[in-house]
Design an enzyme around this catalytic site. Structure first.
Site, mmCIF file in Angstrom:
data_model
loop_
_atom_site.group_PDB
_atom_site.id
_atom_site.type_symbol
_atom_site.label_atom_id
_atom_site.label_comp_id
_atom_site.label_asym_id
_atom_site.label_seq_id
_atom_site.Cartn_x
_atom_site.Cartn_y
_atom_site.Cartn_z
ATOM 1 N N TYR A 1 0.907 -1.128 0.039
ATOM 2 C CA TYR A 1 0.102 0.032 -0.045
ATOM 3 C C TYR A 1 1.164 1.348 -0.058
ATOM 4 C CZ TYR A 1 -3.401 3.490 1.600
ATOM 5 O OH TYR A 1 -4.255 4.590 1.794
ATOM 6 N N ASP B 1 9.354 2.543 -0.719
ATOM 7 C CA ASP B 1 8.430 3.252 0.203
ATOM 8 C C ASP B 1 8.818 2.738 1.735
ATOM 9 O OD1 ASP B 1 6.223 3.916 2.021
ATOM 10 O OD2 ASP B 1 4.748 3.283 0.431
ATOM 11 N N LYS C 1 5.262 8.958 8.815
ATOM 12 C CA LYS C 1 5.117 8.441 10.225
ATOM 13 C C LYS C 1 6.380 8.827 11.241
ATOM 14 C CE LYS C 1 2.157 4.700 8.594
ATOM 15 N NZ LYS C 1 0.982 4.778 9.094
#
Length: 431
Positions: free
Chosen positions: A149, A244, A272
């Site tokens: 994702y 990612d 994050k």
């Protein structure tokens, strides 16, 4: 492993009101507990390894806001840095020294990020990196992997067909088929599929985007040679390799998965952990590529809250703490104990399972045997996971409310805290 009884509570009252305000009662889908049943928990505060819900119940938190709270909840130095910055102003919409401080720390930890641009989320970072890749290569095709994702931009909300080179189809209404058709989806860890695709369409591919350690189908580590093959094929065909590292950056090592595996991607996406829990993201990589971003180049991307001073200050404080000697050794030791203890508890109870872990992130799959890809992950017993989740929740441990997510350990998870979690696991497995 039995589920707790739902009772009238402050959390329940908040849930009833939230359902009248937000789609599904939540502001991000996994929070709705659809995968595990029951009502979501509403939390009031976090402290160290703990979360406290609206009714005052304490939980050991193994979600950690989905990864960024690597120092635990409300670590003193991060809070102090954020407070000091906030007292000087919440947002400038203009340059500040905070951006330079965090940017310097990021580049020290990840030398592949020769230049970078701060944004406000991982989705924004992924979207911007792909736009840059297409502009730099003058190609349109993007390659991603099943179960990875990269945010909810249109071109990434696709699923694969059965063939290795099957074009993506939309997996969300509102995604135009023409947009989805510019994305090819391959099975994770499948070297042969990579070779076939590049042999057939290598000159059309702008970039390959990959979680170097998958975390969004549960934790799935890269098999030996997988990342190297991606690096080889992209270089051979003039495509870009994008890591990612939203989950893995600064978590599996200070320099992320690229440091752990000795890789150098062309571009990297962060979020994050970068902001110590504040909304933030970044993308960056080779200087020649990043020079194409406006205002230095023609590839446009902007954001009023990019480089927000409070988020920058918090992120710099967190990265400074993570660079201290022994932090990752402590995380590794605590995480290994947790993973081994989960396996022992479920094994003793005769429950089919597989525990995957890299550093301080892991997943308990209710599946008998290795999980190397999305197709295998989806064969897990999700009902068994739901029972496990609810049994652990009843015993004061908060796990991810989905089989297909990762748990995370922080530096605040002391030996005593891990002991508590493992005692709960042994008890829950017997139930």
């Amino acid at each position: 492993m039995s589920a707790p009884r739902t009772e009238a509570s402050k959390s329940h009252a908040l849930w009833e009101e939230a359902r009248q305000l937000f789609p599904g009662g939540v502001n991000s889908p996994v929070r709705a507990f659809r995968a595990v049943g029951g009502e979501p928990v509403f939390f009031e505060r976090g402290e160290g390894p703990y979360l406290f819900d609206a009714d005052g119940k304490r939980y050991v938190d193994l979600v950690g806001s989905w990864g960024p709270l690597i120092l635990g909840h409300a670590p003193a130095r991060v809070v102090a840095a954020a407070r000091t910055a906030l007292e000087k102003g919440s947002s400038f919409g203009a340059p500040s020294a905070y951006e330079i401080e965090l940017g310097r720390l990021v580049r020290q930890a990840m030398p592949s990020m020769e230049r970078l641009r701060f944004v406000s989320s991982g989705t924004e970072a992924a979207m911007s990196a792909l736009r840059l890749a297409r502009a730099a290569t003058r190609r349109d095709l993007i390659v991603k992997f099943e179960g990875c994702y990269h945010g909810h931009a249109d071109g990434l909300l696709v699923a694969a067909g059965s063939g290795a080179t099957t074009l993506g189809v939309p997996t969300s209404p509102g995604v135009p088929a023409a947009v989805a058709a510019q994305t090819v989806v391959l099975p994770y860890n499948d070297l042969a599929a990579i070779d076939r695709l590049f042999a057939a369409r290598g000159q059309e591919i702008a970039a390959v985007i990959v979680e170097p350690i998958a975390g969004n189908m549960g934790v799935v580590p890269p098999r030996l040679g997988f990342l190297d093959r991606l690096r080889l094929r992209t270089e051979e065909h003039g495509a870009l390799l994008i890591f990612d590292e939203v989950m893995t950056g600064f978590r599996v090592a200070l320099g992320g998965a690229q440091a752990l595996y000795g890789m150098r991607p062309d571009l990297t996406i962060l979020s994050k952990i970068l902001g110590g829990g504040f909304p933030v993201g970044a993308y960056g990589g080779r200087a020649d590529l990043m020079r194409q971003i406006a205002p230095e180049g023609p590839v446009y991307q902007a954001g009023t809250l990019s480089g927000n001073p409070v988020a920058m200050a918090a992120g710099a404080a967190q990265l400074t703490e993570l660079a201290r000697f022994g932090v990752y050794d402590r995380l590794e030791a605590a995480s290994a104990r947790l993973a081994e203890g989960f396996a022992e508890a479920l094994g003793a109870a005769g429950v089919p399972h597989y525990v995957a872990r890299v550093g301080s992130m892991g997943t308990v799959f209710f599946h008998p045997g290795e999980v190397p890809d999305y197709a295998t992950a989806t064969r897990s017993d999700t009902a068994a996971y739901a029972r496990w989740f609810q049994a652990m929740r009843a015993r004061g441990v908060y796990l991810p409310p989905s089989q297909f997510e990762a748990w995370f350990v922080s530096t605040a998870h002391s030996d005593d805290v891990i002991d508590f979690v493992l005692a709960a696991a042994r008890d829950a497995a017997k139930g």
